[in-house]
Design a protein around this motif. Sequence first.
Motif, PDB file in Angstrom:
ATOM      1  N   GLY A   1       0.826  -1.197   0.000  1.00 53.58           N
ATOM      2  CA  GLY A   1       0.000   0.000   0.000  1.00 53.58           C
ATOM      3  C   GLY A   1       0.861   1.247   0.000  1.00 53.58           C
ATOM      4  N   ARG A   2       0.427   2.248   0.785  1.00 55.31           N
ATOM      5  CA  ARG A   2       1.182   3.494   0.918  1.00 55.31           C
ATOM      6  C   ARG A   2       1.728   3.590   2.327  1.00 55.31           C
ATOM      7  NH1 ARG A   2      -1.250   8.692  -2.226  1.00 55.31           N
ATOM      8  NH2 ARG A   2      -1.577   7.743  -4.262  1.00 55.31           N
ATOM      9  N   PRO A   3       2.979   3.232   2.544  1.00 51.92           N
ATOM     10  CA  PRO A   3       3.534   3.307   3.899  1.00 51.92           C
ATOM     11  C   PRO A   3       3.714   4.757   4.325  1.00 51.92           C
ATOM     12  CG  PRO A   3       5.234   2.748   2.319  1.00 51.92           C
ATOM     13  CD  PRO A   3       3.946   2.736   1.570  1.00 51.92           C
ATOM     14  N   PRO A   4       3.843   5.003   5.613  1.00 49.25           N
ATOM     15  CA  PRO A   4       4.092   6.378   6.078  1.00 49.25           C
ATOM     16  C   PRO A   4       5.453   6.871   5.608  1.00 49.25           C
ATOM     17  CG  PRO A   4       4.283   4.806   7.875  1.00 49.25           C
ATOM     18  CD  PRO A   4       3.721   4.051   6.723  1.00 49.25           C
ATOM     19  N   GLY A   5       5.570   8.188   5.478  1.00 53.44           N
ATOM     20  CA  GLY A   5       6.825   8.763   5.032  1.00 53.44           C
ATOM     21  C   GLY A   5       7.929   8.597   6.061  1.00 53.44           C
ATOM     22  N   CYS A   6       9.158   8.907   5.643  1.00 55.54           N
ATOM     23  CA  CYS A   6      10.308   8.763   6.540  1.00 55.54           C
ATOM     24  C   CYS A   6      11.309   9.872   6.255  1.00 55.54           C
ATOM     25  CB  CYS A   6      10.968   7.399   6.370  1.00 55.54           C
ATOM     26  SG  CYS A   6      11.625   7.094   4.727  1.00 55.54           S
TER      27      CYS A   6
ATOM     28  N   GLY B   1      18.879  17.452   9.339  1.00 64.72           N
ATOM     29  CA  GLY B   1      19.845  18.534   9.379  1.00 64.72           C
ATOM     30  C   GLY B   1      19.119  19.857   9.357  1.00 64.72           C
ATOM     31  N   ARG B   2      19.859  20.922   9.061  1.00 57.90           N
ATOM     32  CA  ARG B   2      19.209  22.217   8.990  1.00 57.90           C
ATOM     33  C   ARG B   2      18.136  22.224   7.899  1.00 57.90           C
ATOM     34  NH1 ARG B   2      22.930  27.487   8.828  1.00 57.90           N
ATOM     35  NH2 ARG B   2      23.443  26.566  10.861  1.00 57.90           N
ATOM     36  N   GLN B   3      18.411  21.519   6.810  1.00 54.03           N
ATOM     37  CA  GLN B   3      17.422  21.324   5.745  1.00 54.03           C
ATOM     38  C   GLN B   3      17.215  19.817   5.582  1.00 54.03           C
ATOM     39  OE1 GLN B   3      19.269  23.535   2.466  1.00 54.03           O
ATOM     40  NE2 GLN B   3      17.655  25.077   2.642  1.00 54.03           N
ATOM     41  N   PRO B   4      16.246  19.238   6.276  1.00 56.73           N
ATOM     42  CA  PRO B   4      16.053  17.777   6.230  1.00 56.73           C
ATOM     43  C   PRO B   4      15.616  17.307   4.838  1.00 56.73           C
ATOM     44  CG  PRO B   4      14.869  18.787   8.073  1.00 56.73           C
ATOM     45  CD  PRO B   4      15.289  19.889   7.173  1.00 56.73           C
ATOM     46  N   TYR B   5      15.728  16.002   4.640  1.00 60.51           N
ATOM     47  CA  TYR B   5      15.258  15.375   3.397  1.00 60.51           C
ATOM     48  C   TYR B   5      14.208  14.353   3.789  1.00 60.51           C
ATOM     49  CZ  TYR B   5      15.580  13.989  -1.497  1.00 60.51           C
ATOM     50  OH  TYR B   5      15.311  13.773  -2.819  1.00 60.51           O
ATOM     51  N   TYR B   6      12.996  14.520   3.238  1.00 59.45           N
ATOM     52  CA  TYR B   6      11.858  13.702   3.632  1.00 59.45           C
ATOM     53  C   TYR B   6      11.320  12.957   2.417  1.00 59.45           C
ATOM     54  CZ  TYR B   6       7.599  12.428   6.167  1.00 59.45           C
ATOM     55  OH  TYR B   6       6.589  11.727   6.782  1.00 59.45           O
ATOM     56  N   LEU B   7      11.025  11.678   2.608  1.00 65.59           N
ATOM     57  CA  LEU B   7      10.502  10.833   1.543  1.00 65.59           C
ATOM     58  C   LEU B   7       9.061  10.466   1.859  1.00 65.59           C
ATOM     59  CD1 LEU B   7      11.013   9.237  -1.062  1.00 65.59           C
ATOM     60  CD2 LEU B   7      11.835   7.353   0.350  1.00 65.59           C
ATOM     61  N   SER B   8       8.172  10.720   0.887  1.00 67.75           N
ATOM     62  CA  SER B   8       6.748  10.480   1.093  1.00 67.75           C
ATOM     63  C   SER B   8       6.203   9.609  -0.037  1.00 67.75           C
ATOM     64  CB  SER B   8       5.982  11.811   1.131  1.00 67.75           C
ATOM     65  OG  SER B   8       4.583  11.598   1.089  1.00 67.75           O
ATOM     66  N   TRP B   9       5.192   8.813   0.316  1.00 66.15           N
ATOM     67  CA  TRP B   9       4.473   8.019  -0.683  1.00 66.15           C
ATOM     68  C   TRP B   9       3.164   8.690  -1.097  1.00 66.15           C
ATOM     69  CZ3 TRP B   9       8.236   5.942   2.079  1.00 66.15           C
ATOM     70  CH2 TRP B   9       8.998   4.906   1.520  1.00 66.15           C
ATOM     71  N   GLY B  10       3.028  10.003  -0.799  1.00 65.13           N
ATOM     72  CA  GLY B  10       1.856  10.760  -1.228  1.00 65.13           C
ATOM     73  C   GLY B  10       0.681  10.662  -0.275  1.00 65.13           C
ATOM     74  N   ARG B  11       0.916  10.332   0.994  1.00 64.58           N
ATOM     75  CA  ARG B  11      -0.180  10.269   1.972  1.00 64.58           C
ATOM     76  C   ARG B  11      -0.499  11.669   2.491  1.00 64.58           C
ATOM     77  NH1 ARG B  11      -0.476   5.559   5.569  1.00 64.58           N
ATOM     78  NH2 ARG B  11      -0.284   7.094   7.227  1.00 64.58           N
ATOM     79  N   LYS B  12      -1.771  11.976   2.605  1.00 68.14           N
ATOM     80  CA  LYS B  12      -2.164  13.283   3.117  1.00 68.14           C
ATOM     81  C   LYS B  12      -1.824  13.435   4.592  1.00 68.14           C
ATOM     82  CE  LYS B  12      -5.912  13.995  -0.211  1.00 68.14           C
ATOM     83  NZ  LYS B  12      -7.353  14.280  -0.407  1.00 68.14           N
ATOM     84  N   GLU B  13      -1.646  12.305   5.288  1.00 67.62           N
ATOM     85  CA  GLU B  13      -1.362  12.365   6.723  1.00 67.62           C
ATOM     86  C   GLU B  13       0.092  12.736   7.025  1.00 67.62           C
ATOM     87  OE1 GLU B  13      -2.516   9.784   5.112  1.00 67.62           O
ATOM     88  OE2 GLU B  13      -4.619   9.569   5.727  1.00 67.62           O
ATOM     89  N   ASP B  14       0.965  12.698   6.001  1.00 65.45           N
ATOM     90  CA  ASP B  14       2.378  12.988   6.241  1.00 65.45           C
ATOM     91  C   ASP B  14       2.565  14.437   6.667  1.00 65.45           C
ATOM     92  OD1 ASP B  14       3.038  10.423   5.603  1.00 65.45           O
ATOM     93  OD2 ASP B  14       3.630  10.864   3.528  1.00 65.45           O
ATOM     94  N   ARG B  15       3.486  14.640   7.615  1.00 57.13           N
ATOM     95  CA  ARG B  15       3.843  15.974   8.090  1.00 57.13           C
ATOM     96  C   ARG B  15       5.323  16.206   7.795  1.00 57.13           C
ATOM     97  NH1 ARG B  15      -0.633  16.111   7.701  1.00 57.13           N
ATOM     98  NH2 ARG B  15      -2.285  16.535   9.210  1.00 57.13           N
ATOM     99  N   PHE B  16       5.601  17.269   7.045  1.00 58.02           N
ATOM    100  CA  PHE B  16       6.963  17.505   6.603  1.00 58.02           C
ATOM    101  C   PHE B  16       7.668  18.482   7.537  1.00 58.02           C
ATOM    102  CE2 PHE B  16       4.557  17.146   2.429  1.00 58.02           C
ATOM    103  CZ  PHE B  16       4.648  15.769   2.428  1.00 58.02           C
ATOM    104  N   PRO B  17       8.953  18.241   7.824  1.00 56.00           N
ATOM    105  CA  PRO B  17       9.714  19.203   8.632  1.00 56.00           C
ATOM    106  C   PRO B  17       9.841  20.533   7.902  1.00 56.00           C
ATOM    107  CG  PRO B  17      10.846  17.074   8.497  1.00 56.00           C
ATOM    108  CD  PRO B  17       9.734  17.033   7.509  1.00 56.00           C
ATOM    109  N   ALA B  18       9.929  21.599   8.657  1.00 56.68           N
ATOM    110  CA  ALA B  18      10.044  22.931   8.063  1.00 56.68           C
ATOM    111  C   ALA B  18      11.362  23.038   7.294  1.00 56.68           C
ATOM    112  CB  ALA B  18       9.987  23.999   9.154  1.00 56.68           C
TER     113      ALA B  18
END
Length: 706
Positions: free
Chosen positions: A601-606, A611-628
Amino acid sequence: MIYWGPVAAVGTAVGMLGYAWMTIPYIGGWMVLGIGCVGSVLFRRSLFLYVTVTILAMAIGMLRMGQVGDAYGKEWENRFGKPLQVMGTILEKRASYIDERGSMVTYIMQAEKVGIGREVPYASGNGGNIYVTLPSSPRIGIGSTVQVAGVLRPLTYTMNPGTYDRFHKDRERNIVGRLRVKKIADMQLLQNGKGRRYYVQRVRETLYHRFCRVLPTEKARILSSLLFGGHYDELPPALIRQFAATGLIHILSVSGSHMALLFAALQVIGRRLGWPQRVRFIFLVGIVCTYGALSEFAAPVVRSLIMGLISAYGVVLKRRYMGCQALGIAIAGMLLYNPFMVFDLSFRLSCGASAGILLWYSKFQFILQRFPSFLRESLALCASAQILVMPLVLASFQALPVYSFIANLLVAPVLDLVILLGLGSVITGSIWTPLGDIFLYPLQWLLTWAIQGNACLAAFPYSRYWHGALSVTTAAAWYIAAGAVFLKKRQGYIAAGLSSVVWVSGQMVAWLTAPAITVYSFDFGRDSAVCAVTADNRVRLWYNKENFSSGEDISYTVIPALQYEGIFALDACTVSGKDTKNTARQLAPYLTAGKVRQCFGRPPGCTVFSGRQPYYLSWGRKEDRFPAGACVEVFKADKTEFFTMPEGVCAWIVHCPYKGREACAAWKQAAAYKGVYCFAPATDGRVRMTYVRNRWLWETYKGARE
């Protein structure tokens, strides 16, 4: 000017590459041609003549590439997306596979007549070739004339360095589109096989069945590939891996060494029979051209054929043969005939190895003069053939055969004898079949010995030295050092010192700008892959499978792209999407420890990097929350609305496996409106992101940097 041939060939190739890569306007070719003509008048009797010849050749190369490139597919631009009736001739079988619709076969078809909708096909003028996918039953033979109905689609390509360059290969073959027949009723066989390709295939099949009279089926297939090349899908995969490990893989495809053997054998036969030079030449032309046709006139075959015929005709005219001139004429002539051949890997390797032998063979023989003659000649030949192509081999195959010299010393001569016996069997068997069978009995024993000896060498530890593509500075240092042998003693030392300075400078710059993490986002069509490499060389891969699996597709898509970047082992791996079990099985051998993690399915992002500018991987879930301030990569962006994403994102990297390039373009447009960087591997190719000094730097396959 004893080197005008090589200079003209290099200039032609540079002009074609410059036109293709730098998008030089067509008028630029005429400007360069004018400069070359003026220079040839002003500097007719000086060393500057080499420069003017180079400029003239560059201009001709640019004009020829512009002429062919601008005409490619022009007639088909308005036919994409429309239902067509196409009548044409089957030229070649490309692949067979099983998908959700059953067993399918892809052919290359020469389109002779085309009609739109239900129109009767009419003459299409210049025409072109297309990929046609048909049901495997009924079987269609090479040279058959068929009429098919379907929607013509444009060709799509993945853009990852280190993988097979299908983009330029299709242009070399004038393949302009693809058409899939969905049902047998949309396909009609009009005429069975005809033409040169059909008769060549019939001859090869007849010879194969003749080999089977004496040899086992597997050895008959190996002998057929040794003699005429092709049909590698019928050979055992283990055998191909073993020949690749020992550096003898070129013998399984017809190369210049085959033609050299044939030329030498025919010359000996002609002298033994006491034939005059002209009779010998006519006999030689007939035999080698027939052999070239049976080998389907592969690029290395044509190159060696031209050089051999120039050499033989020089003997008839009692003129001194100059290998460099012959090589230059062959390269320039082939490029002018088909400019896209400049991108052909087999053409590059063949020409590079030939040039290396012509330029460095005598130099290495002088350096190794204290060795016994058989060792000196083998070492000099092996080293000189590799010296120009080594950076290209690493960029294309990411490995160097360690025991190549031993294999060329022990196994290659036996295979040469096998080829000579096989050709003897072909020639004498065409006169009387039992006479040809006599050659096959000793051949069987020699072939068995060669295969087993090669397998033994390939089984030795460290049979291949694995290495990613060389950096620009390392490749430049290599060629400077290689050219030092042509200089005088003092100048040679200066060149060697310059080579060391260039290499050390490159290493220092790489060390000073070493990133905290490097993230690669690859283009695999509907599939998506992200690979993160930390400063301590820990590697993690995320792979999302959306396309139908073809069994072993990972080995020729994902693995070459990773190895080009110098990645040969994975510390962790996560696969998601469709057919995760098969994908995990293919990736498991490259995992250093543990198991491949499978997600459904669509696992949660990770978070890939904190770091100061993190790198976030998402599978397109609306529930994902991205770091600023994060860089966000989305695997299934075509099912996610951009306006639902939060503000404050540094950059987007999007994959749209279902809606494709249109969805990627919409993302880029929306990102530009909000002033955010946005990259899409489907349109930009492989994206390389490095985190240096608390900021992200981006580089794409097409060369864009941010």
